[in-house]
Design a protein around this motif. Structure first.
Motif, PDB file in Angstrom:
ATOM      1  N   GLY A   1     -25.182  -9.341  27.984  1.00 31.26           N
ATOM      2  CA  GLY A   1     -25.609 -10.352  28.950  1.00 31.26           C
ATOM      3  C   GLY A   1     -26.177  -9.750  30.215  1.00 31.26           C
ATOM      4  N   VAL A   2     -25.566  -8.657  30.676  1.00 33.33           N
ATOM      5  CA  VAL A   2     -26.058  -8.002  31.889  1.00 33.33           C
ATOM      6  C   VAL A   2     -27.388  -7.319  31.621  1.00 33.33           C
ATOM      7  N   LEU A   3     -27.525  -6.700  30.446  1.00 33.93           N
ATOM      8  CA  LEU A   3     -28.805  -6.092  30.090  1.00 33.93           C
ATOM      9  C   LEU A   3     -29.919  -7.132  30.078  1.00 33.93           C
ATOM     10  N   ARG A   4     -29.618  -8.269  29.478  1.00 34.58           N
ATOM     11  CA  ARG A   4     -30.630  -9.333  29.369  1.00 34.58           C
ATOM     12  C   ARG A   4     -31.033  -9.849  30.757  1.00 34.58           C
ATOM     13  N   SER A   5     -30.050 -10.119  31.607  1.00 31.47           N
ATOM     14  CA  SER A   5     -30.358 -10.673  32.925  1.00 31.47           C
ATOM     15  C   SER A   5     -31.066  -9.658  33.811  1.00 31.47           C
ATOM     16  N   THR A   6     -30.709  -8.375  33.681  1.00 35.99           N
ATOM     17  CA  THR A   6     -31.365  -7.340  34.494  1.00 35.99           C
ATOM     18  C   THR A   6     -32.813  -7.159  34.073  1.00 35.99           C
ATOM     19  N   ALA A   7     -33.069  -7.140  32.764  1.00 31.92           N
ATOM     20  CA  ALA A   7     -34.450  -7.013  32.288  1.00 31.92           C
ATOM     21  C   ALA A   7     -35.294  -8.197  32.751  1.00 31.92           C
ATOM     22  N   THR A   8     -34.714  -9.385  32.714  1.00 31.22           N
ATOM     23  CA  THR A   8     -35.430 -10.573  33.178  1.00 31.22           C
ATOM     24  C   THR A   8     -35.720 -10.491  34.670  1.00 31.22           C
ATOM     25  N   SER A   9     -34.731 -10.062  35.452  1.00 33.79           N
ATOM     26  CA  SER A   9     -34.928  -9.930  36.900  1.00 33.79           C
ATOM     27  C   SER A   9     -36.002  -8.901  37.216  1.00 33.79           C
ATOM     28  N   PHE A  10     -35.974  -7.781  36.491  1.00 35.74           N
ATOM     29  CA  PHE A  10     -36.992  -6.750  36.705  1.00 35.74           C
ATOM     30  C   PHE A  10     -38.387  -7.301  36.432  1.00 35.74           C
ATOM     31  N   TYR A  11     -38.544  -7.993  35.309  1.00 37.46           N
ATOM     32  CA  TYR A  11     -39.857  -8.533  34.969  1.00 37.46           C
ATOM     33  C   TYR A  11     -40.320  -9.546  36.007  1.00 37.46           C
ATOM     34  N   ASN A  12     -39.437 -10.441  36.399  1.00 36.79           N
ATOM     35  CA  ASN A  12     -39.820 -11.470  37.365  1.00 36.79           C
ATOM     36  C   ASN A  12     -40.163 -10.873  38.718  1.00 36.79           C
ATOM     37  N   GLU A  13     -39.451  -9.825  39.100  1.00 36.57           N
ATOM     38  CA  GLU A  13     -39.659  -9.220  40.418  1.00 36.57           C
ATOM     39  C   GLU A  13     -40.938  -8.396  40.482  1.00 36.57           C
ATOM     40  N   TYR A  14     -41.303  -7.770  39.366  1.00 36.98           N
ATOM     41  CA  TYR A  14     -42.400  -6.797  39.406  1.00 36.98           C
ATOM     42  C   TYR A  14     -43.556  -7.141  38.461  1.00 36.98           C
ATOM     43  N   ARG A  15     -43.616  -8.352  37.948  1.00 36.16           N
ATOM     44  CA  ARG A  15     -44.631  -8.666  36.944  1.00 36.16           C
ATOM     45  C   ARG A  15     -46.049  -8.394  37.442  1.00 36.16           C
ATOM     46  N   ASP A  16     -46.306  -8.600  38.744  1.00 36.14           N
ATOM     47  CA  ASP A  16     -47.658  -8.388  39.263  1.00 36.14           C
ATOM     48  C   ASP A  16     -48.011  -6.910  39.368  1.00 36.14           C
ATOM     49  N   ASN A  17     -47.002  -6.034  39.296  1.00 40.27           N
ATOM     50  CA  ASN A  17     -47.241  -4.596  39.395  1.00 40.27           C
ATOM     51  C   ASN A  17     -47.301  -3.914  38.039  1.00 40.27           C
ATOM     52  N   LEU A  18     -46.995  -4.653  36.964  1.00 41.93           N
ATOM     53  CA  LEU A  18     -46.901  -4.030  35.647  1.00 41.93           C
ATOM     54  C   LEU A  18     -48.276  -3.620  35.129  1.00 41.93           C
ATOM     55  N   ARG A  19     -48.316  -2.427  34.568  1.00 47.31           N
ATOM     56  CA  ARG A  19     -49.488  -1.928  33.873  1.00 47.31           C
ATOM     57  C   ARG A  19     -49.048  -1.708  32.428  1.00 47.31           C
ATOM     58  N   ILE A  20     -49.389  -2.646  31.573  1.00 44.63           N
ATOM     59  CA  ILE A  20     -48.906  -2.661  30.201  1.00 44.63           C
ATOM     60  C   ILE A  20     -49.783  -1.743  29.339  1.00 44.63           C
ATOM     61  N   PHE A  21     -49.142  -0.873  28.548  1.00 46.29           N
ATOM     62  CA  PHE A  21     -49.899  -0.042  27.620  1.00 46.29           C
ATOM     63  C   PHE A  21     -49.406  -0.326  26.197  1.00 46.29           C
ATOM     64  N   GLN A  22     -50.222   0.050  25.219  1.00 40.69           N
ATOM     65  CA  GLN A  22     -49.899  -0.228  23.821  1.00 40.69           C
ATOM     66  C   GLN A  22     -49.145   0.942  23.180  1.00 40.69           C
ATOM     67  N   ASP A  23     -49.819   2.045  22.974  1.00 46.14           N
ATOM     68  CA  ASP A  23     -49.211   3.192  22.282  1.00 46.14           C
ATOM     69  C   ASP A  23     -49.135   4.449  23.140  1.00 46.14           C
ATOM     70  N   ARG A  24     -50.152   4.649  23.964  1.00 45.77           N
ATOM     71  CA  ARG A  24     -50.231   5.903  24.725  1.00 45.77           C
ATOM     72  C   ARG A  24     -51.072   5.652  25.960  1.00 45.77           C
ATOM     73  N   HIS A  25     -50.650   6.233  27.093  1.00 46.35           N
ATOM     74  CA  HIS A  25     -51.398   6.008  28.324  1.00 46.35           C
ATOM     75  C   HIS A  25     -51.255   7.224  29.235  1.00 46.35           C
ATOM     76  N   GLU A  26     -52.380   7.708  29.763  1.00 47.64           N
ATOM     77  CA  GLU A  26     -52.344   8.807  30.736  1.00 47.64           C
ATOM     78  C   GLU A  26     -52.151   8.199  32.123  1.00 47.64           C
ATOM     79  N   VAL A  27     -50.997   8.438  32.703  1.00 45.42           N
ATOM     80  CA  VAL A  27     -50.647   7.883  34.005  1.00 45.42           C
ATOM     81  C   VAL A  27     -51.327   8.660  35.120  1.00 45.42           C
ATOM     82  N   ALA A  28     -51.395   9.979  34.966  1.00 53.68           N
ATOM     83  CA  ALA A  28     -52.008  10.889  35.934  1.00 53.68           C
ATOM     84  C   ALA A  28     -52.427  12.124  35.150  1.00 53.68           C
ATOM     85  N   PRO A  29     -53.250  13.004  35.730  1.00 52.79           N
ATOM     86  CA  PRO A  29     -53.643  14.208  34.992  1.00 52.79           C
ATOM     87  C   PRO A  29     -52.436  14.980  34.472  1.00 52.79           C
ATOM     88  N   GLY A  30     -52.346  15.100  33.149  1.00 52.39           N
ATOM     89  CA  GLY A  30     -51.243  15.840  32.543  1.00 52.39           C
ATOM     90  C   GLY A  30     -49.952  15.072  32.394  1.00 52.39           C
TER      91      GLY A  30
END
Length: 305
Positions: free
Chosen positions: A176-205
């Motif tokens: 229950g705590v895992l579920r509520s924390t994941a939901t809170s994280f998504y709701n709090e930061y949804r506008d900042n999320l950069r969703i990737f599919q399989d692989r993503h270069e965040v910065a050089p290297g």
């Protein structure tokens, strides 16, 4: 290299903490810093849910570990590549009662001279509370840049809309705590999320890639520069996994796939001879992996002072 403050504070005879809580190293041109978020107590039964209890008891005794409960290490990492400062996972946070020794990363990052305001990117290996909870701690979001980019796999975001705990073996209050924390994280930061599919270069290297297993969207982060490499493996492996890679951890949502992922990543590390850091190996959790028959051997680095 990260500038780490190791000086004594005025009026004291020793540093504020009895043991070190950060370790800096360099991977080619990438600066990296492993930071301890502290420890939290867990029952030892969660370490190997498919093992004979006698076998687990023998392993714990062999490792000089207590039979019933143990301190679960929590590690996060910061990498600096070019003009980007990347936080990899964010620890537990301070909002959960019963875990007073966890949730240390914000003040320890600050003590290392790294301001939260300087973080340009955050990579989340998966959305368990001990990896995203730190972003929900009091004052953290207010100090992060409004345009901070938070990278997380699409499969992970999708999973937590309706998570499946049917194959996990966790202490009763945890799902229950895992579920509520994941939901809170998504709701709090949804506008900042950069969703990737399989692989993503965040910065050089600095590349994040999907592995699945522990959670459907679980990912690892590779630092590769100047012929050197390091893998931050999140929850793909635990201390018992070297000797018994087929033992299931109670927090794995797909235990069979988790074992396959673990073995595959161990084999990759054997072949590349790259460094390994994982969220729940004893701090600073930096070492290499060697093959040992059907199992593996953990070879910690010698600390460089």
């Amino acid at each position: 290299m990260f500038s780490v403050d190791t000086t004594l504070h005025p009026g004291t005879q020793r540093p504020d903490e009895l043991v070190p809580s950060r370790y800096a190293l360099r991977i080619g041109e990438i600066d990296a810093l492993v930071v301890s978020d502290g420890v939290l107590p867990l029952p030892t039964s969660t370490m190997a849910t498919n093992a004979d209890p006698a076998d687990l008891a023998n392993w714990l005794d062999h490792m000089f570990m207590p039979p019933d409960a143990f301190d679960w290490p929590l590690n996060v990492m910061v990498a600096r590549s070019g003009d980007q400062t990347i936080l990899i996972d964010a620890g537990l946070g301070s909002q959960f009662s019963g875990f007073p020794r966890a949730g240390q990363f914000p003040q320890r990052l600050e003590a290392a001279g790294i301001a939260l305001e300087s973080v340009t990117d955050v990579v989340i290996t998966h959305m368990h509370m001990d990896h995203v909870g730190g972003l929900l701690a009091d004052g953290v979001k207010q100090r992060l840049r409004p345009d901070v980019r938070i990278h997380v796999a699409a499969a992970e975001v999708e999973f937590w809309t309706s998570p499946d705990f049917s194959h996990t073996v966790m202490p009763k209050p945890v799902p229950g705590v895992l579920r509520s924390t994941a939901t809170s994280f998504y709701n709090e930061y949804r506008d900042n999320l950069r969703i990737f599919q399989d692989r993503h270069e965040v910065a050089p290297g600095v590349v994040v890639r999907l592995t699945g297993g522990h959670t459907p969207g679980h990912s690892v982060v590779d630092l590769v520069s100047g012929g050197e490499r390091l893998m931050f493996a999140g929850d793909a492996m635990f201390p018992v996994g070297f000797d018994h890679p087929d033992w299931h951890n109670g927090f794995e949502h797909d235990p069979e796939e988790s074992a396959r992922v673990r073995i595959r990543l161990f084999q990759e590390l054997v072949e590349t001879r790259g460094l390994l850091v994982a969220a729940h190996l004893p701090f600073p959790s930096i070492g290499r992996v060697a093959a040992d028959g059907d199992a593996f051997r953990w070879v910690p680095i010698i600390w460089d002072y």
